[in-house]
Scaffold this motif. Sequence first.
Motif, PDB file in Angstrom:
ATOM      1  N   PHE A   8       0.815  -1.214   0.000  1.00  9.17           N
ATOM      2  CA  PHE A   8       0.000   0.000   0.000  1.00  9.17           C
ATOM      3  C   PHE A   8       0.849   1.265   0.000  1.00  9.17           C
ATOM      4  CE2 PHE A   8      -2.847  -3.134   1.974  1.00  9.17           C
ATOM      5  CZ  PHE A   8      -3.870  -3.079   1.043  1.00  9.17           C
ATOM      6  N   HIS A   9       2.080   1.175   0.504  1.00  2.14           N
ATOM      7  CA  HIS A   9       2.948   2.353   0.548  1.00  2.14           C
ATOM      8  C   HIS A   9       4.406   1.931   0.544  1.00  2.14           C
ATOM      9  CE1 HIS A   9       3.731   1.516   4.781  1.00  2.14           C
ATOM     10  NE2 HIS A   9       2.445   1.308   4.901  1.00  2.14           N
ATOM     11  N   CYS A  10       5.280   2.844   0.225  1.00  2.41           N
ATOM     12  CA  CYS A  10       6.715   2.596   0.212  1.00  2.41           C
ATOM     13  C   CYS A  10       7.217   2.453   1.645  1.00  2.41           C
ATOM     14  CB  CYS A  10       7.426   3.769  -0.474  1.00  2.41           C
ATOM     15  SG  CYS A  10       9.233   3.689  -0.394  1.00  2.41           S
ATOM     16  N   PRO A  11       8.016   1.418   1.947  1.00  2.00           N
ATOM     17  CA  PRO A  11       8.532   1.258   3.304  1.00  2.00           C
ATOM     18  C   PRO A  11       9.586   2.299   3.679  1.00  2.00           C
ATOM     19  CG  PRO A  11       9.455  -0.418   1.867  1.00  2.00           C
ATOM     20  CD  PRO A  11       8.439   0.330   1.062  1.00  2.00           C
ATOM     21  N   TYR A  12      10.092   3.054   2.716  1.00  2.28           N
ATOM     22  CA  TYR A  12      11.137   4.053   2.976  1.00  2.28           C
ATOM     23  C   TYR A  12      10.563   5.458   3.169  1.00  2.28           C
ATOM     24  CZ  TYR A  12      14.145   0.266   1.565  1.00  2.28           C
ATOM     25  OH  TYR A  12      14.759  -0.948   1.486  1.00  2.28           O
ATOM     26  N   CYS A  13       9.676   5.881   2.261  1.00  6.28           N
ATOM     27  CA  CYS A  13       9.173   7.259   2.354  1.00  6.28           C
ATOM     28  C   CYS A  13       7.675   7.338   2.660  1.00  6.28           C
ATOM     29  CB  CYS A  13       9.476   8.014   1.059  1.00  6.28           C
ATOM     30  SG  CYS A  13       8.481   7.506  -0.357  1.00  6.28           S
ATOM     31  N   GLY A  14       6.955   6.222   2.542  1.00  8.38           N
ATOM     32  CA  GLY A  14       5.531   6.214   2.853  1.00  8.38           C
ATOM     33  C   GLY A  14       4.629   6.632   1.704  1.00  8.38           C
ATOM     34  N   ASP A  15       5.191   6.995   0.571  1.00  6.32           N
ATOM     35  CA  ASP A  15       4.376   7.421  -0.568  1.00  6.32           C
ATOM     36  C   ASP A  15       3.633   6.226  -1.166  1.00  6.32           C
ATOM     37  OD1 ASP A  15       4.212  10.102  -2.229  1.00  6.32           O
ATOM     38  OD2 ASP A  15       4.073   8.418  -3.654  1.00  6.32           O
ATOM     39  N   GLU A  16       2.522   6.496  -1.846  1.00  8.56           N
ATOM     40  CA  GLU A  16       1.691   5.440  -2.411  1.00  8.56           C
ATOM     41  C   GLU A  16       1.865   5.262  -3.910  1.00  8.56           C
ATOM     42  OE1 GLU A  16      -2.252   6.408  -1.196  1.00  8.56           O
ATOM     43  OE2 GLU A  16      -1.831   6.056   0.920  1.00  8.56           O
ATOM     44  N   ASP A  17       2.762   6.009  -4.541  1.00 11.68           N
ATOM     45  CA  ASP A  17       2.968   5.924  -5.992  1.00 11.68           C
ATOM     46  C   ASP A  17       3.989   4.831  -6.298  1.00 11.68           C
ATOM     47  OD1 ASP A  17       2.915   6.338  -8.681  1.00 11.68           O
ATOM     48  OD2 ASP A  17       3.759   8.355  -8.622  1.00 11.68           O
ATOM     49  N   LEU A  18       3.528   3.578  -6.306  1.00 14.98           N
ATOM     50  CA  LEU A  18       4.391   2.425  -6.512  1.00 14.98           C
ATOM     51  C   LEU A  18       4.087   1.759  -7.846  1.00 14.98           C
ATOM     52  CD1 LEU A  18       4.089   0.835  -2.975  1.00 14.98           C
ATOM     53  CD2 LEU A  18       5.870   2.364  -3.810  1.00 14.98           C
ATOM     54  N   ARG A  19       5.106   1.212  -8.455  1.00  9.12           N
ATOM     55  CA  ARG A  19       4.964   0.496  -9.727  1.00  9.12           C
ATOM     56  C   ARG A  19       5.648  -0.858  -9.604  1.00  9.12           C
ATOM     57  NH1 ARG A  19       5.061   5.443 -12.888  1.00  9.12           N
ATOM     58  NH2 ARG A  19       3.327   6.555 -11.964  1.00  9.12           N
ATOM     59  N   PRO A  20       5.123  -1.890 -10.269  1.00  9.43           N
ATOM     60  CA  PRO A  20       5.829  -3.187 -10.272  1.00  9.43           C
ATOM     61  C   PRO A  20       7.228  -3.025 -10.866  1.00  9.43           C
ATOM     62  CG  PRO A  20       3.611  -3.434 -11.122  1.00  9.43           C
ATOM     63  CD  PRO A  20       3.860  -1.961 -10.977  1.00  9.43           C
ATOM     64  N   GLY A  26       7.558  -9.816  -7.009  1.00 14.73           N
ATOM     65  CA  GLY A  26       7.723  -9.199  -5.698  1.00 14.73           C
ATOM     66  C   GLY A  26       8.523  -7.916  -5.694  1.00 14.73           C
ATOM     67  N   ALA A  27       9.034  -7.500  -6.847  1.00 13.49           N
ATOM     68  CA  ALA A  27       9.837  -6.273  -6.924  1.00 13.49           C
ATOM     69  C   ALA A  27       8.929  -5.072  -7.173  1.00 13.49           C
ATOM     70  CB  ALA A  27      10.875  -6.382  -8.023  1.00 13.49           C
ATOM     71  N   TRP A  28       9.183  -3.994  -6.470  1.00 14.62           N
ATOM     72  CA  TRP A  28       8.403  -2.759  -6.592  1.00 14.62           C
ATOM     73  C   TRP A  28       9.339  -1.572  -6.656  1.00 14.62           C
ATOM     74  CZ3 TRP A  28       3.216  -2.740  -7.297  1.00 14.62           C
ATOM     75  CH2 TRP A  28       2.576  -3.954  -7.093  1.00 14.62           C
ATOM     76  N   GLU A  29       8.890  -0.510  -7.326  1.00 11.10           N
ATOM     77  CA  GLU A  29       9.653   0.732  -7.438  1.00 11.10           C
ATOM     78  C   GLU A  29       8.796   1.883  -6.948  1.00 11.10           C
ATOM     79  OE1 GLU A  29      10.599   0.907 -11.573  1.00 11.10           O
ATOM     80  OE2 GLU A  29      11.978  -0.783 -11.459  1.00 11.10           O
ATOM     81  N   CYS A  30       9.400   2.757  -6.138  1.00  7.09           N
ATOM     82  CA  CYS A  30       8.713   3.949  -5.639  1.00  7.09           C
ATOM     83  C   CYS A  30       9.101   5.126  -6.517  1.00  7.09           C
ATOM     84  CB  CYS A  30       9.093   4.209  -4.190  1.00  7.09           C
ATOM     85  SG  CYS A  30       8.343   5.712  -3.526  1.00  7.09           S
ATOM     86  N   VAL A  31       8.108   5.773  -7.096  1.00  2.00           N
ATOM     87  CA  VAL A  31       8.361   6.913  -7.974  1.00  2.00           C
ATOM     88  C   VAL A  31       8.796   8.125  -7.156  1.00  2.00           C
ATOM     89  CG1 VAL A  31       7.297   8.465  -9.656  1.00  2.00           C
ATOM     90  CG2 VAL A  31       6.719   6.039  -9.678  1.00  2.00           C
ATOM     91  N   ALA A  32       8.277   8.259  -5.939  1.00  3.17           N
ATOM     92  CA  ALA A  32       8.557   9.440  -5.119  1.00  3.17           C
ATOM     93  C   ALA A  32      10.009   9.506  -4.648  1.00  3.17           C
ATOM     94  CB  ALA A  32       7.618   9.470  -3.917  1.00  3.17           C
ATOM     95  N   GLN A  38      11.823  -5.267  -2.576  1.00  5.41           N
ATOM     96  CA  GLN A  38      11.197  -6.534  -2.912  1.00  5.41           C
ATOM     97  C   GLN A  38      10.436  -7.066  -1.711  1.00  5.41           C
ATOM     98  OE1 GLN A  38      13.911  -9.474  -4.360  1.00  5.41           O
ATOM     99  NE2 GLN A  38      12.295 -10.654  -5.304  1.00  5.41           N
ATOM    100  N   LEU A  39       9.248  -7.599  -1.957  1.00  2.00           N
ATOM    101  CA  LEU A  39       8.444  -8.225  -0.921  1.00  2.00           C
ATOM    102  C   LEU A  39       8.560  -9.728  -1.040  1.00  2.00           C
ATOM    103  CD1 LEU A  39       5.156  -6.155  -1.239  1.00  2.00           C
ATOM    104  CD2 LEU A  39       7.034  -5.808   0.333  1.00  2.00           C
ATOM    105  N   LYS A  40       8.632 -10.389   0.115  1.00  2.00           N
ATOM    106  CA  LYS A  40       8.730 -11.841   0.094  1.00  2.00           C
ATOM    107  C   LYS A  40       7.956 -12.403   1.283  1.00  2.00           C
ATOM    108  CE  LYS A  40      12.062 -15.594   0.161  1.00  2.00           C
ATOM    109  NZ  LYS A  40      13.474 -15.946   0.233  1.00  2.00           N
ATOM    110  N   PHE A  41       7.069 -13.328   1.011  1.00  2.00           N
ATOM    111  CA  PHE A  41       6.318 -13.992   2.060  1.00  2.00           C
ATOM    112  C   PHE A  41       7.200 -15.080   2.651  1.00  2.00           C
ATOM    113  CE2 PHE A  41       3.381 -17.430   3.349  1.00  2.00           C
ATOM    114  CZ  PHE A  41       2.713 -16.754   4.344  1.00  2.00           C
ATOM    115  N   LEU A  42       7.441 -15.034   3.948  1.00  2.00           N
ATOM    116  CA  LEU A  42       8.329 -15.989   4.602  1.00  2.00           C
ATOM    117  C   LEU A  42       7.603 -17.211   5.138  1.00  2.00           C
ATOM    118  CD1 LEU A  42      10.603 -13.502   6.556  1.00  2.00           C
ATOM    119  CD2 LEU A  42      11.039 -14.601   4.346  1.00  2.00           C
TER     120      LEU A  42
END
Length: 60
Positions: A8-20, A26-32, A38-42
Motif C-alpha cells: 500500500f505504501h513505500c517502506p522508505y518514504c511512505g508514498d503510495e505511488d508504486l509500480r511493479p 515481488g519487486a516494486w519501485e517507488c516513484v517518489a 522486494q516483498l517476500k512472504f516468509l
Amino acid sequence: MSERAAPFHCPYCGDEDLRPGEQGHGAWECVACNRAFQLKFLGLLTRGLARTPDGEGEAT
C-alpha cells in the motif's frame, strides 16, 4: 487469490505511488523516492497471536 500481493505504501518514504519492478516477482519501485524494494512472504508463525483482556493482540 491474487498472484501478486501489492504493498500500500513505500517502506522508505511512505508514498503510495508504486509500480511493479522489472527485477521480477515481488519487486516494486517507488516513484517518489526513486527506490526499489522486494516483498517476500516468509511463512506463517507457529505461535500465532493471543488476545489480551483489553482486546489488543500480543505475541505468545
